[in-house]
Motif scaffolding. Structure first.
Motif, PDB file in Angstrom:
ATOM      1  N   UNK A   1      32.901 -53.602 -14.181  1.00 46.92           N
ATOM      2  CA  UNK A   1      31.907 -52.553 -14.189  1.00 46.92           C
ATOM      3  C   UNK A   1      32.374 -51.514 -15.194  1.00 46.92           C
ATOM      4  N   UNK A   2      31.472 -51.106 -16.075  1.00 47.98           N
ATOM      5  CA  UNK A   2      31.870 -50.148 -17.100  1.00 47.98           C
ATOM      6  C   UNK A   2      31.495 -48.717 -16.746  1.00 47.98           C
ATOM      7  N   UNK A   3      30.460 -48.504 -15.909  1.00 48.90           N
ATOM      8  CA  UNK A   3      30.092 -47.135 -15.569  1.00 48.90           C
ATOM      9  C   UNK A   3      29.222 -47.097 -14.327  1.00 48.90           C
ATOM     10  N   UNK A   4      29.402 -46.053 -13.546  1.00 55.23           N
ATOM     11  CA  UNK A   4      28.439 -45.725 -12.498  1.00 55.23           C
ATOM     12  C   UNK A   4      28.339 -44.207 -12.494  1.00 55.23           C
ATOM     13  N   UNK A   5      27.108 -43.712 -12.605  1.00 55.36           N
ATOM     14  CA  UNK A   5      26.877 -42.282 -12.694  1.00 55.36           C
ATOM     15  C   UNK A   5      25.507 -41.958 -12.139  1.00 55.36           C
ATOM     16  N   UNK A   6      25.216 -40.668 -12.050  1.00 52.55           N
ATOM     17  CA  UNK A   6      23.929 -40.238 -11.523  1.00 52.55           C
ATOM     18  C   UNK A   6      23.045 -39.703 -12.636  1.00 52.55           C
ATOM     19  N   UNK A   7      21.748 -39.890 -12.465  1.00 50.59           N
ATOM     20  CA  UNK A   7      20.757 -39.367 -13.401  1.00 50.59           C
ATOM     21  C   UNK A   7      19.717 -38.590 -12.605  1.00 50.59           C
ATOM     22  N   UNK A   8      19.636 -37.270 -12.769  1.00 49.02           N
ATOM     23  CA  UNK A   8      20.458 -36.433 -13.632  1.00 49.02           C
ATOM     24  C   UNK A   8      21.879 -36.286 -13.075  1.00 49.02           C
ATOM     25  N   UNK A   9      22.854 -35.960 -13.937  1.00 48.24           N
ATOM     26  CA  UNK A   9      24.249 -35.902 -13.509  1.00 48.24           C
ATOM     27  C   UNK A   9      24.542 -34.797 -12.493  1.00 48.24           C
ATOM     28  N   UNK A  10      23.806 -33.704 -12.543  1.00 49.00           N
ATOM     29  CA  UNK A  10      23.998 -32.586 -11.601  1.00 49.00           C
ATOM     30  C   UNK A  10      22.650 -32.248 -10.962  1.00 49.00           C
ATOM     31  N   UNK A  33      25.285 -55.673  -6.557  1.00 51.29           N
ATOM     32  CA  UNK A  33      26.090 -54.483  -6.273  1.00 51.29           C
ATOM     33  C   UNK A  33      26.001 -54.134  -4.796  1.00 51.29           C
ATOM     34  N   UNK A  34      27.153 -53.919  -4.186  1.00 50.77           N
ATOM     35  CA  UNK A  34      27.206 -53.377  -2.836  1.00 50.77           C
ATOM     36  C   UNK A  34      27.428 -51.879  -2.984  1.00 50.77           C
ATOM     37  N   UNK A  35      26.618 -51.085  -2.283  1.00 48.06           N
ATOM     38  CA  UNK A  35      26.733 -49.632  -2.357  1.00 48.06           C
ATOM     39  C   UNK A  35      27.021 -49.070  -0.978  1.00 48.06           C
ATOM     40  N   UNK A  36      28.033 -48.230  -0.905  1.00 52.06           N
ATOM     41  CA  UNK A  36      28.359 -47.521   0.327  1.00 52.06           C
ATOM     42  C   UNK A  36      28.186 -46.034   0.033  1.00 52.06           C
ATOM     43  N   UNK A  37      27.261 -45.396   0.741  1.00 55.50           N
ATOM     44  CA  UNK A  37      26.934 -43.989   0.512  1.00 55.50           C
ATOM     45  C   UNK A  37      27.687 -43.094   1.485  1.00 55.50           C
ATOM     46  N   UNK A  38      28.127 -41.944   0.984  1.00 55.38           N
ATOM     47  CA  UNK A  38      28.856 -40.952   1.777  1.00 55.38           C
ATOM     48  C   UNK A  38      28.255 -39.585   1.450  1.00 55.38           C
ATOM     49  N   UNK A  39      27.919 -38.814   2.485  1.00 55.58           N
ATOM     50  CA  UNK A  39      27.372 -37.467   2.287  1.00 55.58           C
ATOM     51  C   UNK A  39      28.273 -36.481   3.009  1.00 55.58           C
ATOM     52  N   UNK A  40      28.812 -35.535   2.257  1.00 54.86           N
ATOM     53  CA  UNK A  40      29.734 -34.526   2.806  1.00 54.86           C
ATOM     54  C   UNK A  40      30.868 -35.170   3.604  1.00 54.86           C
ATOM     55  N   UNK A  65      30.219 -45.534  -3.398  1.00 58.05           N
ATOM     56  CA  UNK A  65      31.232 -46.493  -3.828  1.00 58.05           C
ATOM     57  C   UNK A  65      30.481 -47.789  -4.131  1.00 58.05           C
ATOM     58  N   UNK A  66      30.604 -48.253  -5.371  1.00 58.07           N
ATOM     59  CA  UNK A  66      29.859 -49.426  -5.820  1.00 58.07           C
ATOM     60  C   UNK A  66      30.847 -50.555  -6.111  1.00 58.07           C
ATOM     61  N   UNK A  67      30.556 -51.727  -5.565  1.00 52.20           N
ATOM     62  CA  UNK A  67      31.391 -52.909  -5.806  1.00 52.20           C
ATOM     63  C   UNK A  67      30.512 -54.005  -6.411  1.00 52.20           C
ATOM     64  N   UNK A  75      34.314 -57.596  -8.094  1.00 50.15           N
ATOM     65  CA  UNK A  75      35.077 -56.814  -9.060  1.00 50.15           C
ATOM     66  C   UNK A  75      35.635 -55.556  -8.424  1.00 50.15           C
ATOM     67  N   UNK A  76      36.283 -54.731  -9.239  1.00 47.99           N
ATOM     68  CA  UNK A  76      36.831 -53.465  -8.771  1.00 47.99           C
ATOM     69  C   UNK A  76      35.704 -52.498  -8.441  1.00 47.99           C
ATOM     70  N   UNK A  77      35.886 -51.738  -7.388  1.00 50.03           N
ATOM     71  CA  UNK A  77      34.905 -50.728  -6.984  1.00 50.03           C
ATOM     72  C   UNK A  77      35.030 -49.499  -7.886  1.00 50.03           C
ATOM     73  N   UNK A  78      33.942 -48.788  -8.019  1.00 47.94           N
ATOM     74  CA  UNK A  78      33.921 -47.511  -8.736  1.00 47.94           C
ATOM     75  C   UNK A  78      33.189 -46.502  -7.865  1.00 47.94           C
ATOM     76  N   UNK A  79      33.538 -45.240  -8.027  1.00 48.01           N
ATOM     77  CA  UNK A  79      32.946 -44.170  -7.227  1.00 48.01           C
ATOM     78  C   UNK A  79      32.265 -43.163  -8.141  1.00 48.01           C
ATOM     79  N   UNK A  80      31.093 -42.713  -7.728  1.00 51.02           N
ATOM     80  CA  UNK A  80      30.389 -41.640  -8.433  1.00 51.02           C
ATOM     81  C   UNK A  80      30.100 -40.537  -7.421  1.00 51.02           C
ATOM     82  N   UNK A  81      30.195 -39.290  -7.864  1.00 52.70           N
ATOM     83  CA  UNK A  81      29.978 -38.141  -6.989  1.00 52.70           C
ATOM     84  C   UNK A  81      28.989 -37.186  -7.640  1.00 52.70           C
ATOM     85  N   UNK A  82      28.083 -36.663  -6.824  1.00 50.32           N
ATOM     86  CA  UNK A  82      27.125 -35.660  -7.295  1.00 50.32           C
ATOM     87  C   UNK A  82      27.119 -34.499  -6.316  1.00 50.32           C
ATOM     88  N   UNK A  83      27.262 -33.285  -6.836  1.00 56.35           N
ATOM     89  CA  UNK A  83      27.125 -32.085  -6.020  1.00 56.35           C
ATOM     90  C   UNK A  83      25.689 -31.607  -6.159  1.00 56.35           C
TER      91      UNK A  83
END
Length: 142
Positions: A1-10, A33-40, A65-67, A75-83
């Motif tokens: 996996x090369x990237x995981x991000x949010x649109x819009x980023x903030x 993709x397996x996605x595990x969502x976490x809020x606060x 967390x995306x796998x 593959x390796x999991x990656x994490x993206x965070x949005x405030x």
């Protein structure tokens, strides 16, 4: 996996946002993709890669967390965070009346405003005369 991000980023609390994932497979296999969502910091029940604004609140932290995996391995999991941001209120109209006062006329200020997040808004008034602040004048009338 090369990237995981949010649109819009903030994202602001009144905006929908989406997870954007870029990945490739060396064998050219299809990727899921397996996605595990976490809020606060707590597990969330959200599924999918789009978050509607109705699901968010000001100042929350959304994390995913995306796998990636193909038919053979994960593959390796990656994490993206949005405030989730709180957008400031906007003054749509600010007026003083009357337009041509004399020295004995009471001035009245009128403000119309909107808050993109739908929050309660408190107005604070500060008057100036010839560029000098009138510290004791804090109401909408002068």
């Amino acid at each position: 996996m090369t990237a995981s991000l949010f649109d819009p980023p903030s994202p602001q609390s009144h905006e929908d946002f989406a997870l954007v994932v870029e990945a490739s497979d060396a064998d050219g296999d299809a990727i899921t993709f397996e996605m595990v969502w976490i809020v606060d910091g707590e597990p969330a029940t959200h599924e999918g890669d789009e978050i509607p604004s109705a699901a968010t609140e000001n100042d929350q932290e959304w994390q995913v967390v995306v796998t990636p995996s193909d038919d053979e391995q994960s593959g390796d999991s990656a994490t993206a965070t949005a405030a989730i941001g709180n957008e400031a209120p906007v003054i749509d109209l600010l007026a003083i009346s009357p337009l041509e006062p004399d020295a004995s006329t009471t001035l009245s200020a009128l403000a119309e405003f909107t808050d993109p997040n739908g929050d309660d808004v408190t107005l604070t008034w500060a008057w100036t005369r010839n560029g000098t602040g009138l510290v004791s004048e804090t109401s909408s009338e002068l």
